[in-house]
Every structure is written in structure tokens, then in C-alpha cells.
Design a protein around this motif. Structure first.
Motif, PDB file in Angstrom:
ATOM      1  N   TYR A  79       0.303 -12.059  -4.923  1.00 40.09           N
ATOM      2  CA  TYR A  79      -0.137 -11.464  -3.874  1.00 40.09           C
ATOM      3  C   TYR A  79       0.693 -10.316  -3.526  1.00 40.09           C
ATOM      4  CZ  TYR A  79      -1.985 -10.979   1.162  1.00 40.09           C
ATOM      5  OH  TYR A  79      -2.587 -10.418   2.261  1.00 40.09           O
ATOM      6  N   LEU A  80       2.096 -10.445  -3.416  1.00 35.96           N
ATOM      7  CA  LEU A  80       2.931  -9.281  -2.993  1.00 35.96           C
ATOM      8  C   LEU A  80       2.819  -8.276  -4.061  1.00 35.96           C
ATOM      9  CD1 LEU A  80       5.789 -11.582  -1.684  1.00 35.96           C
ATOM     10  CD2 LEU A  80       4.100 -10.170  -0.432  1.00 35.96           C
ATOM     11  N   LYS A  81       2.783  -8.651  -5.281  1.00 38.68           N
ATOM     12  CA  LYS A  81       2.810  -7.621  -6.333  1.00 38.68           C
ATOM     13  C   LYS A  81       1.485  -6.820  -6.323  1.00 38.68           C
ATOM     14  CE  LYS A  81       2.078  -7.309 -11.330  1.00 38.68           C
ATOM     15  NZ  LYS A  81       1.576  -8.112 -12.711  1.00 38.68           N
ATOM     16  N   TYR A  82       0.647  -7.370  -5.978  1.00 38.33           N
ATOM     17  CA  TYR A  82      -0.805  -6.547  -5.846  1.00 38.33           C
ATOM     18  C   TYR A  82      -0.795  -5.759  -4.562  1.00 38.33           C
ATOM     19  CZ  TYR A  82      -2.856  -9.022  -9.727  1.00 38.33           C
ATOM     20  OH  TYR A  82      -3.113  -9.280 -10.997  1.00 38.33           O
ATOM     21  N   ALA A  83      -0.100  -6.248  -3.408  1.00 34.73           N
ATOM     22  CA  ALA A  83       0.155  -5.602  -2.313  1.00 34.73           C
ATOM     23  C   ALA A  83       0.876  -4.362  -2.347  1.00 34.73           C
ATOM     24  CB  ALA A  83       0.570  -6.704  -1.063  1.00 34.73           C
ATOM     25  N   CYS A  84       1.899  -4.779  -3.443  1.00 39.57           N
ATOM     26  CA  CYS A  84       3.191  -3.695  -3.345  1.00 39.57           C
ATOM     27  C   CYS A  84       2.464  -2.287  -4.082  1.00 39.57           C
ATOM     28  CB  CYS A  84       4.071  -4.206  -4.224  1.00 39.57           C
ATOM     29  SG  CYS A  84       5.115  -5.046  -3.030  1.00 39.57           S
ATOM     30  N   GLU A  85       1.241  -2.362  -4.786  1.00 38.44           N
ATOM     31  CA  GLU A  85       0.696  -1.269  -5.302  1.00 38.44           C
ATOM     32  C   GLU A  85      -0.023  -0.549  -4.374  1.00 38.44           C
ATOM     33  OE1 GLU A  85      -2.574  -2.822  -7.720  1.00 38.44           O
ATOM     34  OE2 GLU A  85      -1.287  -3.735  -9.339  1.00 38.44           O
ATOM     35  N   THR A 107       1.357   3.199   1.614  1.00 39.52           N
ATOM     36  CA  THR A 107       0.593   2.740   2.454  1.00 39.52           C
ATOM     37  C   THR A 107       1.027   1.640   3.587  1.00 39.52           C
ATOM     38  OG1 THR A 107      -1.424   3.500   1.441  1.00 39.52           O
ATOM     39  CG2 THR A 107      -1.851   2.301   3.429  1.00 39.52           C
ATOM     40  N   LEU A 108       1.302   0.587   2.673  1.00 42.39           N
ATOM     41  CA  LEU A 108       2.075  -0.475   3.588  1.00 42.39           C
ATOM     42  C   LEU A 108       3.608  -0.125   4.302  1.00 42.39           C
ATOM     43  CD1 LEU A 108       1.519  -3.293   1.136  1.00 42.39           C
ATOM     44  CD2 LEU A 108       0.587  -3.252   3.325  1.00 42.39           C
ATOM     45  N   GLU A 109       4.277   1.109   3.841  1.00 44.48           N
ATOM     46  CA  GLU A 109       5.271   1.521   4.453  1.00 44.48           C
ATOM     47  C   GLU A 109       4.907   2.107   5.637  1.00 44.48           C
ATOM     48  OE1 GLU A 109       8.636   1.162   3.720  1.00 44.48           O
ATOM     49  OE2 GLU A 109       8.967   0.992   1.712  1.00 44.48           O
ATOM     50  N   GLU A 142       7.277  -1.067  -7.984  1.00 45.41           N
ATOM     51  CA  GLU A 142       7.078  -0.901  -6.480  1.00 45.41           C
ATOM     52  C   GLU A 142       7.714  -2.120  -5.818  1.00 45.41           C
ATOM     53  OE1 GLU A 142       3.788   0.974  -8.386  1.00 45.41           O
ATOM     54  OE2 GLU A 142       4.697  -1.234  -8.635  1.00 45.41           O
ATOM     55  N   ILE A 143       7.506  -3.560  -6.065  1.00 45.73           N
ATOM     56  CA  ILE A 143       8.126  -4.508  -5.524  1.00 45.73           C
ATOM     57  C   ILE A 143       9.689  -4.474  -5.900  1.00 45.73           C
ATOM     58  CG2 ILE A 143       7.741  -6.329  -7.503  1.00 45.73           C
ATOM     59  CD1 ILE A 143       7.263  -8.256  -4.998  1.00 45.73           C
ATOM     60  N   ASN A 144       9.719  -4.050  -7.181  1.00 44.76           N
ATOM     61  CA  ASN A 144      11.268  -4.336  -7.755  1.00 44.76           C
ATOM     62  C   ASN A 144      12.259  -3.362  -6.857  1.00 44.76           C
ATOM     63  OD1 ASN A 144      13.593  -5.051  -9.422  1.00 44.76           O
ATOM     64  ND2 ASN A 144      13.201  -3.052 -10.468  1.00 44.76           N
ATOM     65  N   GLU A 145      11.756  -2.195  -6.668  1.00 49.02           N
ATOM     66  CA  GLU A 145      12.377  -1.250  -5.854  1.00 49.02           C
ATOM     67  C   GLU A 145      12.688  -1.623  -4.151  1.00 49.02           C
ATOM     68  OE1 GLU A 145      11.738   3.349  -3.914  1.00 49.02           O
ATOM     69  OE2 GLU A 145      10.395   2.644  -5.576  1.00 49.02           O
ATOM     70  N   LEU A 146      11.400  -1.936  -3.595  1.00 46.90           N
ATOM     71  CA  LEU A 146      11.546  -2.605  -2.404  1.00 46.90           C
ATOM     72  C   LEU A 146      12.553  -3.677  -1.992  1.00 46.90           C
ATOM     73  CD1 LEU A 146       7.817  -2.746  -1.504  1.00 46.90           C
ATOM     74  CD2 LEU A 146       9.675  -1.218  -0.522  1.00 46.90           C
ATOM     75  N   MET A 147      12.764  -4.698  -3.064  1.00 45.75           N
ATOM     76  CA  MET A 147      13.480  -5.748  -3.059  1.00 45.75           C
ATOM     77  C   MET A 147      15.144  -5.348  -3.277  1.00 45.75           C
ATOM     78  SD  MET A 147      11.589  -8.065  -2.008  1.00 45.75           S
ATOM     79  CE  MET A 147      13.023  -9.280  -1.788  1.00 45.75           C
ATOM     80  N   GLY A 148      15.364  -4.667  -3.982  1.00 43.21           N
ATOM     81  CA  GLY A 148      16.662  -3.963  -4.341  1.00 43.21           C
ATOM     82  C   GLY A 148      17.662  -4.690  -5.205  1.00 43.21           C
TER      83      GLY A 148
END
Length: 681
Positions: free
Chosen positions: A441-447, A451-453, A537-543
């Protein structure tokens, strides 16, 4: 001196002309012979002495005159029309002068006959055009008709002052009646032509859209873009009618017809896209599958309107009301706003839906992006900043409500993680469905990362604006530097991950076997880490910090597993307790081998049924087990195998060679229960 072209031997006085009936003598309308001393133009009406029985023909109404005299009008229309227009102009000039001088003279008798002629012409045009005998774009007499209407309007303006109303009431009523009929007809024709006004390349909308995008990229003005898409003859006719109606004081009626007709045209367009005006109550009652289909239609409709059809409407309004830019702008704004509100009402109804859930996030994201993308497109259509701001505000409000619904969906996701308190552990320590659901869910959301930012940044602004104690909020914000450096959405993402980790920790305790609980945590932790790494995307966000922490946790679970599972096994290979009085105790040695065999067989039987789907993790576990167990076993066997008599005794206690152990270790974590057999000979 002018002469009658049909009879050069009979000279007539200046400005004298006549209107004849077809095949019979009829009352003749003579032009004024001289001006009166007070400034009035006089006219002399001569009647035909040969046909005294025709006197009552003067009482025939205007429509009957038009029907009975149509042939004569056709033969003499150019001459008669020119003279009529000239007479109206001069009459208007004299009336204007008389009003200023407060003259009390009467209206000349010829004016009544002049009005009869004008009314006959108006009736004829209305009849021919109304019955389809001629079309605006094809009839050469349309301009003449419009000239008559224009002259009547000017005459009516001259008669408007109160002094004129008192003197010339009957003339005012007559002019008003003819003008009303003509303008009512123009209003109907305006409506019909607008109904016929359709884009000539409707099937090429995608090409038009691409052109529009190209215009935006190259920073060209709208006017330099797409070629005009409406038929020139229809637009030209609309422009002529609009000019006449506005100049005659019928601006309100003209604008009303335009707005209503073009709104109906948009309704037809909405129907073509399958978009319906669905109420909030209807949205609340709809099943998600049906609502999802409506959202797809809404997105298509909004994008097409913003990129293609609103642009076309702007061009049409500018063309129809050429010469009246303020009217064109006003009409376009009102029409666009009306259609936009109808479109936005649906998005607000969806945002208010009580059936929101995390699964619906992605359609809401599509709606949010549609609202965001169309804002810039709409801005290009309005030169007036106030109009642009009003529409931008409407769109922003709708977008904010969708954004708040998206934030609520992440709250729903958090709640679903917290409420997942099932007491049945996943067989074999495999990846829990909650883990796979949440991470995917988070993976697809981070596409929709960008926009979510924006969604969560806007949400944070709203929270700050609604905060009753902003000083306290700022103090907390300054104290937490890490949170200050992170984006609002990455903070939200980390919060979801932490909730998932806590839930998995609780679920791991459902396993009675501690070793299996560590396998469960390794499986789920590895799944999470690999999925995060696979998504840029999610990799960048998690750090990096989060990844290092997660990797460290996995290594610790691995160590805990080895210690819990194989620590006791390795204890069998210690020499402590084997020597009695300096010699190896054979019974103790036998017991050691029996204990090892039983423990290894139990582990093999149990853990071959455990599941490690990740091939790399599975291989790492097997290699690490073999690296610890096989060397220790080989060394122990080498030191003590000679104490057993070769043959049956040796086979009874030394059941496995190091190679056998390696083979059985490679069967662990396959998810299939297996049994050990005798060693290979």
C-alpha cells in the motif's frame, strides 16, 4: 429632379416614390415635396381616383400587406429600402431637432405609410427565415433586415425623451411594436444558431489537447494556439445578431440566451462523457465500484473541459461578441464558473462520503492531481485577476477537501494496523498478510510522492492555522530538529512503519517456539527492507538511518535465532564432562551422540516446515548454520569416533557424517516437513 425609371415622360417631384399592389392600383406613398416653415418635412399622399372602392385597403394589417405585396416588394426592394432607410434617418434627425426646440407640430401623414412599409419588410423577413426559406449565412438580404432594425432602434432612441412620449405616443407604440417583433425574431434566430454551433473537429479532441499542452510549454499566448473550431458563417451570423441586439438595448436578453444555450451545450458534452450531476445523497448510497467508475468519468470530463472545451468557449465568446470584450469576458466567466461548480460539486460529494477507506486512496489521489493540474490551465483563460482568483479559490477549496480525505485515509490505515490483533500466528513464521498489505500500500502510495508531500504540507498548514496556541506549537517544533528536517509525509510514513513494527513484535509472541518467533521477525523485516529498497520513492522518504536501523535489527534477530536453536546443539560437542579419571567415558560419549542425533532430527523435522520465501535470507540462514554446526561436529567426530567399534555400534551412535548434515541443513525453511534417514554409505 428624379424621374420614374419606368416612365420617363412623366416627371415626378423630388423624393416621390410609390408602393403598388400586384396587378391592381393601390394607395401610393408619395415622398415629401417640401419642408414646412416650422422645419417639418411634409408629404403628400395621392390616392388613385380610378379605384374609389379600394379605400378600405388602408386598414389591412401589416402581415396581410406583406403577403399581398410580396411581388412588388421583391421588384422594388432596393429602391424602396434605400428610400425608407433614408426617410427614417431624416425623420429621426427632425424629431431630435423638434424635441430640442420644443416644437408642437404634428407628425406628417406619410409617416404612417412609411411604418406600414417597414413593418411589411420585417414581417417578410421573419416569415421567410422562420419558415426556412432562407438561412442567415446564405440570404443576401440579411444585412438589409439588420439595417432596418438598426434604424428603428435609433428612431426609438430619439422618441425616448418624455416630451416625445407626450407628443408622439402613437408613433412610439408603432415603432416599439415593429422593433419588438424584429428583435424577438433575432433572439430566436440567435438561439437556433447557437444550437447549431458545434466544434467542427470534435473527434480530434486529443490533438487539440496536445496542441494546448504545446502552447503552455512554449509560453505562447492562447490566441496564437489552436485554429478556430467553429464554422465561420455561423459565428459571423451570431456576431451580427449580437451586435444588433446589444446596440438596440437588448443586451440582457442576448446574454441570457447565450448563457442558457451554451450551458445546455455543456450538458450535452457531459452526457457524452457519461458524467452525471450526482447529489451528495446519491454518492453516499453508491457502492464503491460504481462510485469508482463515476470518478473515472469525472476525471476525464474535468481534464477535457479545462484543456479543450473551456478554451473553445473563450474563443467563441470573443468571436460572437467581438467589439464587446467586457461582455465576452463576463459571459465566459459566468458560463465557466457555472460548469466548474457543477464539476466540483461531485468532488466535494466524494470527499464528504462516509465510506472512505484506505483502499480508496488512489482514486482520491487521481482526483487531487486533476484539481491541481487544472488550476494552472484555468488561470490562462482569465486576464482579469479577480475572476481568476475566484475560480482558483473554488478549485482550491475542492482540492483541500480531497486532500483532507487523503490524510484521513492514512489515519484509517494507522487504525487498521492498530486493530489487527488476531491471535492466530501465521504458519511457518511466514510474512504476515498485514505486512504485505501495508508495505505494498505504501509502495503504491509513494508513486504519488510529490502529490502526497503537498497534501501533508497543506494539512500541516491547516493544523497550524487551527492551533489555539501557536507559540506552544512553534516551541515544540524548534525542539525537535529531526522532525523539522523531515517532510510531513516522510514523518507520516515513519509513523506507519513504527506502528507496523510494534504490531509484528506483538504477533511474534504468539509463537510458542522462540526460534520461530525470530524467523517470523526476520521474514517480515526482510520483506519490508527489500520492498523499501526496491522503490526509489519510498526508499528516499525513509532515509539511510532507517535502513541501517532495520538492517541492524535483522542481524540481531538472526543472532537470537542461532543462539536459541543451535546453542544447545553445539553444547553436545564440548569435551567437558566426557573425561573420567583421564579417560573418555564411553557411556557419556554415547549419550552425547544420542542427544545430538535427537536434537538435530527434531530441528530438521520442525524447521524444514518453516517458511523463508526470500531466497537470499534462506541461503544466509543455511550457510550460517552450516558454518557453525558442521565444523564443530566434524571436529568432535574426529576426536571420538575411534571409541566406537566399527559396524553396528558405530552406525547406532554415529548416524551422520558431516556431508549428511550439510544436505539436511539445505532442506531447512522449505515449508515442507521432512525426515532424516541413515547416513549415506
Amino acid at each position: 429632379m428624379e424621374s420614374d425609371p419606368s416612365d420617363k415622360s412623366n416627371p415626378i417631384t423630388p423624393r416621390e416614390h410609390d408602393l403598388k399592389e400586384n396587378g391592381n392600383s393601390s394607395p401610393v406613398l408619395r415622398s415629401p415635396e417640401a419642408d414646412r416653415q416650422e422645419g417639418w418635412i411634409t408629404s403628400h399622399v395621392e390616392r388613385n381616383d380610378e379605384d374609389e372602392g379600394k379605400k378600405d385597403q388602408e386598414k389591412i394589417d401589416a402581415s396581410e400587406i406583406a403577403e399581398e405585396e410580396v411581388d412588388d416588394v421583391d421588384r422594388e426592394v432596393r429602391y424602396s429600402l434605400e428610400k425608407a432607410l433614408e426617410d427614417i434617418d431624416k425623420l429621426a434627425a427632425i424629431l431630435s431637432s423638434t424635441n430640442n426646440e420644443n416644437d408642437s407640430s404634428e407628425i406628417p401623414e406619410y409617416v404612417g405609410k412609411l411604418m406600414d412599409y417597414v413593418e411589411a419588410k420585417v414581417v417578410k423577413y421573419c416569415t421567410d427565415l422562420g419558415e426556412g426559406k432562407a438561412k442567415w449565412s446564405q440570404d443576401p438580404e440579411v444585412n438589409s433586415f439588420l439595417e432596418i432594425v438598426d434604424r428603428l432602434s435609433k428612431l426609438a432612441t430619439v422618441l425616448e425623451p418624455s416630451k416625445c412620449r407626450e407628443k408622439f405616443g402613437s408613433l412610439i407604440n408603432r415603432v416599439g411594436s415593429i422593433q419588438q417583433r424584429a428583435l424577438s425574431f433575432l433572439e430566436d434566430e440567435f438561439r437556433l444558431l447557437l444550437d447549431e454551433c458545434r466544434p467542427i473537429d470534435l473527434e480530434k479532441e486529443e490533438n487539440v489537447k496536445l496542441k494546448q499542452e504545446s502552447i503552455e510549454e512554449s509560453d505562447q499566448s492562447i490566441e496564437e494556439g489552436d485554429s478556430f473550431v467553429y464554422a465561420d458563417d455561423i459565428v459571423s451570423s451570431l456576431n451580427k445578431i449580437a451586435k444588433e441586439m446589444v446596440s438596440c438595448g437588448y443586451e440582457s436578453e442576448c446574454c441570457q440566451v447565450y448563457i442558457v444555450t451554451r450551458r445546455n451545450s455543456f450538458e450535452e458534452l457531459f452526457n457524452k462523457f457519461g458524467f452525471e450531476n450526482i447529489s451528495i445523497d446519491d454518492v453516499q448510497k453508491m457502492q464503491w465500484e460504481a462510485l469508482e467508475r463515476e470518478i473515472v468519468k469525472w476525471i476525464k470530463t474535468f481534464k477535457q473541459c479545462a484543456s479543450v472545451h473551456f478554451y473553445r468557449e473563450l474563443r467563441l465568446a470573443e468571436a460572437v461578441f467581438a467589439g464587446y470584450p467586457s461582455i465576452a469576458t463576463h459571459l465566459f466567466y459566468n458560463l465557466t464558473r457555472s460548469m466548474l461548480i457543477q464539476i466540483l460539486n461531485f468532488s466535494e460529494a466524494v470527499a464528504m462520503s462516509s465510506k472512505r477507506s484506505a483502499e480508496k486512496l488512489f482514486k482520491f489521489m487521481d482526483m487531487f492531481e486533476t484539481l491541481q493540474d487544472t488550476t494552472s490551465a484555468m488561470d490562462r483563460y482569465f486576464k482579469d485577476e479577480d475572476s481568476a482568483n475566484q475560480l482558483r479559490s473554488e478549485i482550491y477549496t475542492a482540492r483541500s477537501r480531497i486532500g483532507e480525505a487523503i490524510v484521513s485515509m492514512f489515519s484509517d490505515l494507522e487504525n487498521s494496523i492498530k486493530s489487527d490483533t488476531g491471535k492466530n500466528p501465521v504458519p511457518g513464521g511466514a510474512v504476515h498478510p498485514l505486512t504485505s498489505y501495508t508495505i505494498n500500500y505504501l509502495k503504491y502510495a509513494c508513486e504519488y510522492k510529490e502529490t502526497l508531500e503537498q497534501v501533508f504540507k497543506e494539512h500541516l498548514k491547516i493544523e497550524r492555522a487551527d492551533s489555539n496556541n501557536r507559540t506552544e506549537f512553534q516551541g515544540e517544533n524548534n525542539q525537535n530538529n529531526s522532525e523539522k528536517e523531515s517532510s510531513p509525509f516522510s514523518i507520516q510514513l515513519t509513523r506507519v512503519m513504527d506502528l507496523l513494527d510494534s504490531n509484528l513484535e506483538a504477533k511474534s509472541k504468539l509463537y510458542k517456539d522462540a526460534s520461530l518467533s525470530f524467523i517470523f521477525m526476520m521474514n517480515n523485516g526482510r520483506y519490508i527492507l527489500q520492498k523499501v529498497k526496491a522503490s526509489a520513492e519510498i526508499n528516499e522518504l525513509m532515509g539511510d538511518n532507517w535502513r541501517r536501523k532495520k538492517s541492524s535489527e535483522l542481524r540481531q534477530y538472526h543472532k537470537n535465532y542461532q543462539r536459541e536453536t543451535w546453542g544447545k546443539v553445539l553444547g553436545c560437542f564440548r569435551d567437558e564432562g566426557l573425561n573420567v579419571h583421564g579417560k573418555v567415558s564411553k557411556p557419556e560419549l554415547k549419550e552425547r551422540f544420542k542427544t545430538f542425533n535427537a536434537m538435530f532430527e527434531e530441528i530438521h523435522k520442525t524447521q524444514s516446515a518453516w517458511i523463508v520465501k526470500d531466497e537470499q535470507l534462506q541461503s544466509e540462514l543455511r550457510v550460517s548454520i552450516a558454518a557453525v554446526v558442521i565444523p564443530a561436529y566434524r571436529s568432535f567426530l574426529g576426536r571420538h569416533s575411534q571409541h566406537f567399534t566399527a559396524g553396528r555400534q558405530s552406525e547406532k551412535y554415529v548416524k551422520y557424517q558431516p556431508e549428511d548434515l550439510e544436505m539436511y541443513i539445505d532442506e531447512l525453511f522449505d515449508g515442507t516437513p521432512a525426515t532424516t534417514g541413515k547416513r549415506k554409505q
